[in-house]
Design a protein around this motif. Sequence first.
Motif, PDB file in Angstrom:
ATOM      1  N   PHE A 101       2.852  19.652   4.770  1.00 32.10           N
ATOM      2  CA  PHE A 101       1.627  20.368   5.127  1.00 32.10           C
ATOM      3  C   PHE A 101       0.462  19.385   5.044  1.00 32.10           C
ATOM      4  O   PHE A 101       0.574  18.316   4.435  1.00 32.10           O
ATOM      5  CB  PHE A 101       1.379  21.552   4.194  1.00 32.10           C
ATOM      6  CG  PHE A 101       1.289  21.202   2.735  1.00 32.10           C
ATOM      7  CD1 PHE A 101       0.074  20.882   2.139  1.00 32.10           C
ATOM      8  CD2 PHE A 101       2.444  21.166   1.947  1.00 32.10           C
ATOM      9  CE1 PHE A 101       0.009  20.552   0.796  1.00 32.10           C
ATOM     10  CE2 PHE A 101       2.376  20.837   0.596  1.00 32.10           C
ATOM     11  CZ  PHE A 101       1.150  20.529   0.021  1.00 32.10           C
ATOM     12  N   GLY A 102      -0.665  19.750   5.665  1.00 29.12           N
ATOM     13  CA  GLY A 102      -1.866  18.913   5.657  1.00 29.12           C
ATOM     14  C   GLY A 102      -1.880  17.846   6.718  1.00 29.12           C
ATOM     15  O   GLY A 102      -2.754  16.970   6.700  1.00 29.12           O
ATOM     16  N   GLU A 103      -0.957  17.926   7.714  1.00 32.23           N
ATOM     17  CA  GLU A 103      -0.873  16.844   8.684  1.00 32.23           C
ATOM     18  C   GLU A 103      -2.090  16.796   9.606  1.00 32.23           C
ATOM     19  O   GLU A 103      -2.496  15.724  10.067  1.00 32.23           O
ATOM     20  CB  GLU A 103       0.417  16.959   9.512  1.00 32.23           C
ATOM     21  CG  GLU A 103       0.476  18.149  10.468  1.00 32.23           C
ATOM     22  CD  GLU A 103       0.871  19.432   9.764  1.00 32.23           C
ATOM     23  OE1 GLU A 103       0.937  20.476  10.446  1.00 32.23           O
ATOM     24  OE2 GLU A 103       1.116  19.396   8.553  1.00 32.23           O
ATOM     25  N   MET A 104      -2.726  17.964   9.867  1.00 31.83           N
ATOM     26  CA  MET A 104      -3.875  17.953  10.762  1.00 31.83           C
ATOM     27  C   MET A 104      -5.067  17.239  10.123  1.00 31.83           C
ATOM     28  O   MET A 104      -5.844  16.572  10.804  1.00 31.83           O
ATOM     29  CB  MET A 104      -4.255  19.382  11.139  1.00 31.83           C
ATOM     30  CG  MET A 104      -3.209  20.094  12.000  1.00 31.83           C
ATOM     31  SD  MET A 104      -2.745  19.155  13.481  1.00 31.83           S
ATOM     32  CE  MET A 104      -4.322  19.048  14.309  1.00 31.83           C
ATOM     33  N   SER A 105      -5.224  17.374   8.813  1.00 35.22           N
ATOM     34  CA  SER A 105      -6.333  16.702   8.132  1.00 35.22           C
ATOM     35  C   SER A 105      -6.156  15.189   8.160  1.00 35.22           C
ATOM     36  O   SER A 105      -7.123  14.432   8.331  1.00 35.22           O
ATOM     37  CB  SER A 105      -6.431  17.196   6.693  1.00 35.22           C
ATOM     38  OG  SER A 105      -6.858  18.541   6.648  1.00 35.22           O
ATOM     39  N   ILE A 106      -4.924  14.733   7.970  1.00 41.79           N
ATOM     40  CA  ILE A 106      -4.699  13.285   7.960  1.00 41.79           C
ATOM     41  C   ILE A 106      -4.831  12.681   9.356  1.00 41.79           C
ATOM     42  O   ILE A 106      -5.212  11.526   9.520  1.00 41.79           O
ATOM     43  CB  ILE A 106      -3.307  12.969   7.366  1.00 41.79           C
ATOM     44  CG1 ILE A 106      -3.197  11.477   7.087  1.00 41.79           C
ATOM     45  CG2 ILE A 106      -2.197  13.418   8.268  1.00 41.79           C
ATOM     46  CD1 ILE A 106      -1.895  11.092   6.438  1.00 41.79           C
ATOM     47  N   LEU A 107      -4.540  13.480  10.385  1.00 37.92           N
ATOM     48  CA  LEU A 107      -4.548  12.950  11.737  1.00 37.92           C
ATOM     49  C   LEU A 107      -5.911  13.061  12.400  1.00 37.92           C
ATOM     50  O   LEU A 107      -6.261  12.237  13.243  1.00 37.92           O
ATOM     51  CB  LEU A 107      -3.503  13.675  12.591  1.00 37.92           C
ATOM     52  CG  LEU A 107      -2.042  13.516  12.129  1.00 37.92           C
ATOM     53  CD1 LEU A 107      -1.120  14.350  12.992  1.00 37.92           C
ATOM     54  CD2 LEU A 107      -1.627  12.058  12.146  1.00 37.92           C
ATOM     55  N   THR A 108      -6.704  14.078  12.050  1.00 41.84           N
ATOM     56  CA  THR A 108      -7.989  14.302  12.728  1.00 41.84           C
ATOM     57  C   THR A 108      -9.172  14.325  11.770  1.00 41.84           C
ATOM     58  O   THR A 108     -10.312  14.328  12.223  1.00 41.84           O
ATOM     59  CB  THR A 108      -7.956  15.640  13.494  1.00 41.84           C
ATOM     60  OG1 THR A 108      -7.843  16.722  12.559  1.00 41.84           O
ATOM     61  CG2 THR A 108      -6.786  15.679  14.467  1.00 41.84           C
ATOM     62  N   GLY A 109      -8.935  14.391  10.459  1.00 40.30           N
ATOM     63  CA  GLY A 109     -10.026  14.469   9.504  1.00 40.30           C
ATOM     64  C   GLY A 109     -10.636  15.848   9.371  1.00 40.30           C
ATOM     65  O   GLY A 109     -11.700  16.000   8.752  1.00 40.30           O
TER      66      GLY A 109
END
Length: 482
Positions: free
Chosen positions: A396-404
């Motif tokens: 989980f949390g992949e969108m934050s790491i990829l787009t901030g």
Amino acid sequence: MSHFPGHLIMGAAALAAALGVFAFTLNSLVRRRLRLSIFLLSAYLLLNLFLAIAHPVVSTAIELELRSIEELALAAAVINLVVLSLINPLRTDRVPDRFPTILQDFIVVGLLVLVATFVFNDRLLATSAVSAVVLGFALQDTLGNAFAGLAIQSEKPFHVGQWVRVGDFEGRVAAITWRATKLRTKTGNFVVLPNNIVSREAIINYSEPAAPTRIEVEVGASYLVPPAAVKTALDEAIANAPRALKVPAPDVILAGFDSSAITYRARFWIQDFEHDEHARDQVRTAIYYAFGRHGVEIPWPIQVEYKRAWPDAGPDAQRGERERLLTGVDLFAALTDEQRRDLAAATADKIFGHGDAIVRQGQDGHSMFVVCSGRAVVVLEPHGQEVTVIEPGGYFGEMSILTGEPRTSTVIARGETRVIEIDAEQFRRLGATHPQAIERIALAAATRRAELEQIRAASQQATAPVAPATLLVRMKKFLHLA
């Protein structure tokens, strides 16, 4: 015989008034106490009838004594009726705060003593004086408890239902009687304290002036860790304790420089003092895991010499375990063995206790997580609706790491949960050396986001899924790869 009709009418009128109030009132205390007046008035009428019938055969001395008794019974009944009717609300089932039951009893007894002394002084004064001296010596402890109980009811240092500490005893107030105060302890037992003891002891009321109570937890931390970092970890731990209130706000202070550690005191508020031990347990447990995640050591006492006898997995074994775990994650399935090996070497494990928030909705995020063991629950704020449960091998949390982007949900550990945290810098290095890997991850992340949006649609308005191409552009911009 000359007083018979008048006495009978007066007693009948008083009895009718008592029965009328009994039928009219909704106050259970008034109804219960009025039974005494009704009994005394009934006895008064029967005694009048007896004296009227037996007048020719009863001596004058006996008749005078019986007349005194019946008049005293009438006075007691009328005083009880008047006090109950004037002090208590008749149409509401409650006891006035300024006139508790013990105070009402003292008023009735005091008025009756005054009437017996000044109205019947020629017949009862000597007897009352002698009786008072005898009773004063015989019942000094009982009277001391009674007067102390009156003081407690009048001053109201505590109420039934509040948590108090009296001397060495602590518990919830279960009852306050003429003789004693009864406390129910946290072990479920009753402690009965005589009121004269309660009046002499210092009383701590944990429920006043406001219901929330502040409690403390002390913990030692290594001298090698800056206080700011320790306080950050402690703030995080308190936030993960469900019984610690957010308002009033908790705080952390540096309490002292001790022999083997810097001592910190975490101060927080709880709603009910009954659960202080559970609240401290939650905070201490959360501190253990928060210190582990932030690299803060709780030092052993310097007087104790110890040697670790258990084997510890080396860095290579830990890296190999992380590499095997990443192999089973679909997001990294397209990476080569070398890419996964480099990624595993740059990451670290973190452990969260049951109920700890791994990430919180709305917070800035620059990392993603892979669940190694335990489970993670995805929750939508502010209603706390569970969206899904992430099992070992999930992420989980992949969108934050990829787009901030800020975190779109809160993720809470269920049971002790171990995760791998991968930050944006590691992805930035991966994208610089293997651009095709970022494209494959973008496609997998877009697919994952579309699935999550379908789940969220039931509880809130879902946004349109981000197309892989659009997501890839945003990823490269955030990672400085464009």
